[in-house]
Motif scaffolding. Structure first.
Motif, short mmCIF file in Angstrom:
data_model
loop_
_atom_site.label_atom_id
_atom_site.label_comp_id
_atom_site.label_asym_id
_atom_site.label_seq_id
_atom_site.Cartn_x
_atom_site.Cartn_y
_atom_site.Cartn_z
N VAL A 229 0.80 -1.27 0.06
CA VAL A 229 0.13 -0.02 0.03
C VAL A 229 0.96 1.48 -0.03
O VAL A 229 1.43 1.53 1.03
CB VAL A 229 -0.88 -0.27 1.31
N LYS A 230 1.02 1.80 -1.14
CA LYS A 230 1.88 2.92 -1.23
C LYS A 230 0.95 4.26 -2.05
O LYS A 230 0.61 3.81 -3.07
CB LYS A 230 2.93 2.89 -2.17
N THR A 231 0.55 5.02 -1.58
CA THR A 231 -0.23 6.11 -2.22
C THR A 231 0.84 7.03 -3.10
O THR A 231 1.64 7.68 -2.01
CB THR A 231 -1.20 6.88 -1.12
N TRP A 232 0.28 7.33 -4.21
CA TRP A 232 0.97 8.48 -5.02
C TRP A 232 0.37 9.48 -5.54
O TRP A 232 -0.95 9.30 -5.73
CB TRP A 232 1.60 7.79 -6.24
N SER A 233 0.91 10.78 -5.42
CA SER A 233 0.33 11.70 -6.16
C SER A 233 0.68 11.67 -7.49
O SER A 233 1.21 10.79 -7.93
CB SER A 233 1.04 13.24 -5.66
N VAL A 234 -0.16 12.35 -8.36
CA VAL A 234 0.10 12.24 -9.95
C VAL A 234 1.61 12.42 -10.08
O VAL A 234 2.08 11.80 -10.79
CB VAL A 234 -0.68 13.25 -10.65
N ALA A 235 2.16 13.45 -9.59
CA ALA A 235 3.45 13.84 -9.80
C ALA A 235 4.38 12.63 -9.42
O ALA A 235 5.47 12.28 -10.28
CB ALA A 235 4.10 14.86 -8.89
N ASP A 236 4.25 11.88 -8.37
CA ASP A 236 4.71 10.70 -7.91
C ASP A 236 4.54 9.66 -8.99
O ASP A 236 5.65 8.71 -9.59
CB ASP A 236 4.29 10.04 -6.63
N PHE A 237 3.36 9.42 -9.49
CA PHE A 237 3.06 8.48 -10.61
C PHE A 237 3.87 8.74 -11.91
O PHE A 237 4.30 8.01 -12.46
CB PHE A 237 1.40 8.65 -10.79
N LYS A 238 3.82 9.91 -12.20
CA LYS A 238 4.94 10.53 -13.32
C LYS A 238 6.15 10.14 -13.22
O LYS A 238 6.64 9.38 -14.18
CB LYS A 238 4.40 11.94 -13.33
N ARG A 239 6.78 10.46 -11.97
CA ARG A 239 8.22 10.14 -11.88
C ARG A 239 8.55 8.74 -11.82
O ARG A 239 9.55 8.19 -12.39
CB ARG A 239 8.75 10.71 -10.65
N PRO B 98 6.61 10.87 -19.88
CA PRO B 98 7.26 12.01 -20.38
C PRO B 98 6.11 13.36 -20.68
O PRO B 98 6.64 14.10 -21.11
CB PRO B 98 7.91 11.65 -21.67
N LYS B 99 5.07 13.04 -19.96
CA LYS B 99 4.08 14.02 -20.43
C LYS B 99 3.94 14.96 -18.88
O LYS B 99 4.29 14.40 -17.96
CB LYS B 99 2.72 13.41 -20.48
N ASN B 100 3.36 16.03 -19.08
CA ASN B 100 2.95 16.86 -17.74
C ASN B 100 1.87 16.25 -16.90
O ASN B 100 1.10 15.50 -17.48
CB ASN B 100 3.02 18.37 -18.11
N VAL B 101 1.86 16.57 -15.76
CA VAL B 101 0.80 16.19 -14.72
C VAL B 101 -0.57 16.28 -15.09
O VAL B 101 -1.39 15.48 -14.99
CB VAL B 101 0.90 16.80 -13.38
N THR B 102 -0.89 17.51 -15.64
CA THR B 102 -2.37 17.77 -16.34
C THR B 102 -2.59 16.81 -17.34
O THR B 102 -3.61 16.20 -17.50
CB THR B 102 -2.50 19.16 -16.94
N TRP B 103 -1.64 16.55 -18.43
CA TRP B 103 -1.98 15.60 -19.37
C TRP B 103 -2.21 14.17 -18.96
O TRP B 103 -3.07 13.51 -19.40
CB TRP B 103 -0.67 15.61 -20.34
N ILE B 104 -1.53 13.61 -17.70
CA ILE B 104 -1.57 12.38 -17.14
C ILE B 104 -3.01 12.37 -16.75
O ILE B 104 -3.62 11.12 -17.03
CB ILE B 104 -0.54 12.15 -16.23
N LYS B 105 -3.36 13.44 -15.96
CA LYS B 105 -4.83 13.27 -15.38
C LYS B 105 -5.90 13.26 -16.42
O LYS B 105 -6.65 12.52 -16.15
CB LYS B 105 -4.88 14.60 -14.28
N GLU B 106 -5.80 14.17 -17.18
CA GLU B 106 -6.86 14.38 -18.24
C GLU B 106 -7.13 13.37 -19.31
O GLU B 106 -8.14 13.18 -19.86
CB GLU B 106 -6.87 15.91 -18.76
N CYS B 107 -5.85 12.95 -19.83
CA CYS B 107 -5.74 12.15 -20.83
C CYS B 107 -5.55 10.64 -20.56
O CYS B 107 -5.83 9.64 -21.32
CB CYS B 107 -4.60 12.58 -21.76
N LEU B 108 -5.00 10.36 -19.41
CA LEU B 108 -4.52 8.98 -19.05
C LEU B 108 -5.37 8.46 -18.30
O LEU B 108 -5.90 7.31 -18.28
CB LEU B 108 -3.01 8.85 -18.70
N LEU B 109 -5.57 8.97 -16.93
CA LEU B 109 -6.26 8.55 -15.93
C LEU B 109 -7.96 8.81 -15.86
O LEU B 109 -8.37 7.62 -15.85
CB LEU B 109 -5.63 9.15 -14.49
N LYS B 110 -8.22 10.03 -16.16
CA LYS B 110 -9.83 10.40 -16.17
C LYS B 110 -10.44 9.31 -17.24
O LYS B 110 -11.61 8.91 -17.16
CB LYS B 110 -10.06 11.81 -16.41
#
Length: 100
Positions: free
Chosen positions: A39-49, A54-66
């Protein structure tokens, strides 16, 4: 006849442990290690890292996760933050399997 005499030596040894280290029982260490991996919780920035995306955090949230939330909701929670920003928590092992 062999009259071998056993000799005993008693020694006292001092081992200095650095201040940033501790001695831990192996069973406790393995248990803590397992818990940390499960059990390790990541923020979007952690997930990206962690996944080297290679995309920004907004792109990850809007295009990958949502768009995939129905598939990933068991390990990903999207919450609207202040100013309409999204905060995300992911479980490490499942996130890595899904996107790596």
């Amino acid at each position: 006849m062999n009259n071998t005499v056993m000799q005993n030596l008693k020694a006292e040894v001092t081992i200095t442990i650095p201040k940033d280290m501790v001695l831990v029982n192996r069973v406790d260490y393995e248990d803590l290690k397992r818990q940390a991996e499960e059990v390790k919780t990541w923020s979007v920035a952690d997930f990206k890292r962690e996944l080297d995306i290679p995309k920004n955090v907004t792109w990850i949230k809007e295009c990958l996760l949502k768009p995939n939330i129905s598939e990933i909701k068991s390990w990903c929670t999207l919450k609207e933050g202040s100013g309409g920003r999204t905060g995300t928590g992911t479980v490490q092992d499942q996130g890595e399997r899904h996107y790596s």
